[in-house]
Write a protein that holds these residues in place. Sequence first.
Motif, PDB file in Angstrom:
ATOM      1  N   ARG A 104      -2.881 -14.292  -3.919  1.00  8.10           N
ATOM      2  CA  ARG A 104      -2.675 -12.997  -3.260  1.00  8.10           C
ATOM      3  C   ARG A 104      -2.276 -13.228  -1.810  1.00  8.10           C
ATOM      4  O   ARG A 104      -2.739 -14.196  -1.184  1.00  8.10           O
ATOM      5  CB  ARG A 104      -3.953 -12.151  -3.320  1.00  8.10           C
ATOM      6  N   PRO A 105      -1.452 -12.359  -1.251  1.00  5.51           N
ATOM      7  CA  PRO A 105      -1.101 -12.512   0.165  1.00  5.51           C
ATOM      8  C   PRO A 105      -2.289 -12.244   1.070  1.00  5.51           C
ATOM      9  O   PRO A 105      -3.121 -11.378   0.772  1.00  5.51           O
ATOM     10  CB  PRO A 105       0.008 -11.463   0.363  1.00  5.51           C
ATOM     11  N   VAL A 106      -2.381 -13.004   2.148  1.00  5.20           N
ATOM     12  CA  VAL A 106      -3.461 -12.819   3.106  1.00  5.20           C
ATOM     13  C   VAL A 106      -3.202 -11.540   3.897  1.00  5.20           C
ATOM     14  O   VAL A 106      -2.097 -11.315   4.410  1.00  5.20           O
ATOM     15  CB  VAL A 106      -3.553 -14.029   4.056  1.00  5.20           C
ATOM     16  N   GLN A 107      -4.214 -10.710   3.988  1.00  5.92           N
ATOM     17  CA  GLN A 107      -4.072  -9.445   4.695  1.00  5.92           C
ATOM     18  C   GLN A 107      -4.312  -9.636   6.190  1.00  5.92           C
ATOM     19  O   GLN A 107      -5.215 -10.387   6.576  1.00  5.92           O
ATOM     20  CB  GLN A 107      -5.056  -8.415   4.151  1.00  5.92           C
ATOM     21  N   PRO A 108      -3.515  -9.013   7.043  1.00  4.57           N
ATOM     22  CA  PRO A 108      -3.750  -9.101   8.491  1.00  4.57           C
ATOM     23  C   PRO A 108      -5.124  -8.541   8.865  1.00  4.57           C
ATOM     24  O   PRO A 108      -5.716  -7.752   8.128  1.00  4.57           O
ATOM     25  CB  PRO A 108      -2.610  -8.280   9.090  1.00  4.57           C
ATOM     26  N   LYS A 109      -5.622  -8.956  10.025  1.00  4.09           N
ATOM     27  CA  LYS A 109      -6.934  -8.500  10.467  1.00  4.09           C
ATOM     28  C   LYS A 109      -6.970  -6.987  10.644  1.00  4.09           C
ATOM     29  O   LYS A 109      -7.984  -6.346  10.383  1.00  4.09           O
ATOM     30  CB  LYS A 109      -7.311  -9.194  11.777  1.00  4.09           C
ATOM     31  N   THR A 110      -5.861  -6.411  11.077  1.00  6.67           N
ATOM     32  CA  THR A 110      -5.832  -4.942  11.265  1.00  6.67           C
ATOM     33  C   THR A 110      -6.013  -4.230   9.953  1.00  6.67           C
ATOM     34  O   THR A 110      -6.648  -3.186   9.870  1.00  6.67           O
ATOM     35  CB  THR A 110      -4.496  -4.523  11.901  1.00  6.67           C
ATOM     36  N   ALA A 111      -5.461  -4.824   8.854  1.00  2.63           N
ATOM     37  CA  ALA A 111      -5.607  -4.207   7.542  1.00  2.63           C
ATOM     38  C   ALA A 111      -7.060  -4.246   7.091  1.00  2.63           C
ATOM     39  O   ALA A 111      -7.563  -3.304   6.493  1.00  2.63           O
ATOM     40  CB  ALA A 111      -4.711  -4.914   6.512  1.00  2.63           C
ATOM     41  N   HIS A 112      -7.755  -5.358   7.400  1.00  4.01           N
ATOM     42  CA  HIS A 112      -9.157  -5.435   7.030  1.00  4.01           C
ATOM     43  C   HIS A 112      -9.967  -4.384   7.783  1.00  4.01           C
ATOM     44  O   HIS A 112     -10.880  -3.766   7.240  1.00  4.01           O
ATOM     45  CB  HIS A 112      -9.704  -6.838   7.344  1.00  4.01           C
TER      46      HIS A 112
ATOM     47  N   ASN B 162      -7.651 -19.800   8.948  1.00  3.04           N
ATOM     48  CA  ASN B 162      -7.497 -20.224  10.337  1.00  3.04           C
ATOM     49  C   ASN B 162      -6.436 -21.306  10.511  1.00  3.04           C
ATOM     50  O   ASN B 162      -6.175 -21.746  11.623  1.00  3.04           O
ATOM     51  CB  ASN B 162      -8.834 -20.749  10.871  1.00  3.04           C
ATOM     52  N   LEU B 163      -5.814 -21.731   9.421  1.00  4.51           N
ATOM     53  CA  LEU B 163      -4.782 -22.774   9.495  1.00  4.51           C
ATOM     54  C   LEU B 163      -3.394 -22.211   9.759  1.00  4.51           C
ATOM     55  O   LEU B 163      -2.442 -22.984   9.916  1.00  4.51           O
ATOM     56  CB  LEU B 163      -4.765 -23.587   8.198  1.00  4.51           C
ATOM     57  N   VAL B 164      -3.243 -20.894   9.784  1.00  6.24           N
ATOM     58  CA  VAL B 164      -1.962 -20.258  10.088  1.00  6.24           C
ATOM     59  C   VAL B 164      -2.169 -19.215  11.180  1.00  6.24           C
ATOM     60  O   VAL B 164      -3.287 -18.705  11.362  1.00  6.24           O
ATOM     61  CB  VAL B 164      -1.349 -19.598   8.825  1.00  6.24           C
ATOM     62  N   THR B 165      -1.115 -18.903  11.875  1.00  7.06           N
ATOM     63  CA  THR B 165      -1.191 -17.907  12.937  1.00  7.06           C
ATOM     64  C   THR B 165      -1.097 -16.499  12.357  1.00  7.06           C
ATOM     65  O   THR B 165      -0.692 -16.314  11.205  1.00  7.06           O
ATOM     66  CB  THR B 165      -0.067 -18.118  13.956  1.00  7.06           C
ATOM     67  N   ASP B 166      -1.445 -15.530  13.180  1.00  9.85           N
ATOM     68  CA  ASP B 166      -1.406 -14.142  12.730  1.00  9.85           C
ATOM     69  C   ASP B 166       0.020 -13.683  12.419  1.00  9.85           C
ATOM     70  O   ASP B 166       0.229 -12.836  11.551  1.00  9.85           O
ATOM     71  CB  ASP B 166      -2.027 -13.229  13.799  1.00  9.85           C
ATOM     72  N   GLU B 167       0.994 -14.257  13.131  1.00  4.23           N
ATOM     73  CA  GLU B 167       2.385 -13.848  12.886  1.00  4.23           C
ATOM     74  C   GLU B 167       2.855 -14.290  11.504  1.00  4.23           C
ATOM     75  O   GLU B 167       3.653 -13.597  10.863  1.00  4.23           O
ATOM     76  CB  GLU B 167       3.295 -14.420  13.972  1.00  4.23           C
ATOM     77  N   VAL B 168       2.363 -15.433  11.013  1.00  6.82           N
ATOM     78  CA  VAL B 168       2.711 -15.874   9.666  1.00  6.82           C
ATOM     79  C   VAL B 168       2.094 -14.935   8.630  1.00  6.82           C
ATOM     80  O   VAL B 168       2.735 -14.563   7.638  1.00  6.82           O
ATOM     81  CB  VAL B 168       2.235 -17.323   9.435  1.00  6.82           C
ATOM     82  N   ILE B 169       0.850 -14.509   8.883  1.00  3.94           N
ATOM     83  CA  ILE B 169       0.193 -13.579   7.968  1.00  3.94           C
ATOM     84  C   ILE B 169       0.890 -12.232   7.977  1.00  3.94           C
ATOM     85  O   ILE B 169       1.117 -11.623   6.929  1.00  3.94           O
ATOM     86  CB  ILE B 169      -1.290 -13.432   8.353  1.00  3.94           C
ATOM     87  N   SER B 170       1.259 -11.762   9.167  1.00  7.83           N
ATOM     88  CA  SER B 170       1.949 -10.469   9.276  1.00  7.83           C
ATOM     89  C   SER B 170       3.316 -10.496   8.609  1.00  7.83           C
ATOM     90  O   SER B 170       3.784  -9.471   8.104  1.00  7.83           O
ATOM     91  CB  SER B 170       2.087 -10.067  10.746  1.00  7.83           C
ATOM     92  N   ALA B 171       3.957 -11.678   8.602  1.00 11.63           N
ATOM     93  CA  ALA B 171       5.270 -11.811   7.961  1.00 11.63           C
ATOM     94  C   ALA B 171       5.167 -11.892   6.440  1.00 11.63           C
ATOM     95  O   ALA B 171       6.193 -12.036   5.757  1.00 11.63           O
ATOM     96  CB  ALA B 171       5.994 -13.036   8.501  1.00 11.63           C
TER      97      ALA B 171
END
Length: 432
Positions: A422-430, A400-409
């Motif tokens: 490991r890279p954080v997976q976007p919510k859509t991937a989960h 929750n410390l980063v925005t979704d756009e940072v995770i998507s990038a």
Amino acid sequence: DVEGTYSRCSRCFDRTHFSTHLRATMTSQNSLIKTVMDLVDVIVELFLAHIIKPFLKLHEKFYSALNSTLRSVLDKNTVPTWFTANFITYARTLLVIPCVLLLSWGHTVLPSFIVILVDFGDFLDGVVARYWVDVKKEQQEEAISKKDGKPRSRSVSPVNSDDDSFEVVTTGSPHSLTSWAVSHRNRTHGGFVDAACDKAFVVPCWISLLSTVPASGYLRITQCFVLWCLILAETASGCIRFRAFFTASGIPAPTVEGLDFSTSAVKADHIGKAKQTFEMVGSALFILGVTRYLGLVLLFLAVPLAYESVRRKVKKRAIYLVSTSQAFDHKTVKFWMQAKGMGSKLIVGIQGERKTDMVLNACATSCVDEVICEAPAKADLMFLEKQGVDFVVLTAGQNNLVTDEVISANRCLVIGEDGVARPVQPKTAHKD
């Protein structure tokens, strides 16, 4: 007074104009240098993808078979305890003395054979090092079995204080423990010495070979150019390794899965293997008069590999993390050291106001390069670009410390309890 005022204004205008012109000239030069370096990087990448990558398949097959043969020989025979990887490394490095002397006396066959022997020794010390590691593990397992009276399958208790499962045992008497930095240097000492000794052998040989370049000829300039490029590249690589070894934070960088920091088609360790083969075999052939130009071709092919090896060592990568823990303990320091090992610069963000103690603790930590006070609650791409951050590193539960756009990038990584990043997976991937 009017003339004096005009003269002062004219001088100020001239200085301002000169400084503006100087800045514009420097900007233009920097832009030109960057363009040239980008072009060189593209050419080197094409060389790696279309020439080195196919070569590595044959290289891997040959050395895999050689490794199996040597390991079987070691397993079938009794290896003396003094025959260690460090012994082989130091012994092959000392061969630089007879090699340089023979070159100065005009000999060619014996120096060429010594170079090939040293190249074989570089491979052998790795096989011997792995052999003694396996022997040590077997001895530890046998000791545990004898102590308990039956075979045990569990692993040996950790002896390093940087292990999360380590516990200080009360013995009733003073006893000492090594620090994280010393333990890390002890673990990485073998690899550091091996790389340093490689350069300590080959660089003096190349300097001696400069005297064998003919005073005239079509390829005279090419031979000097190739040798000097390799000398400078390996010297720079050695200096970088020395600095990295003695300034290491004390905690090894975590293994990264699911993300490759390098966009190259060839991994760093494969580049090192190919470079070593081209340099040593090329030097051996270059010493012989009959195969001199064939050796020159191999040395020429080693130049872009040496350049790429140095470039990857000095490439800058800024890592950002957010400190949310109220307690400043060894776990916090370990996480910061792990994050620093993943890049060249560590930026720590401290959220909230009146966090003077936490800010000073971060500033006093040797692995921290920069501290951001009153860091934002969520880091977005605009914040990362403004601060020059390449990747954000978090612990479990800090998504929750980063925005979704940072995770998507794909610019956010999480270090798990297993020590793997490991890279954080976007919510859509989960959801998928």
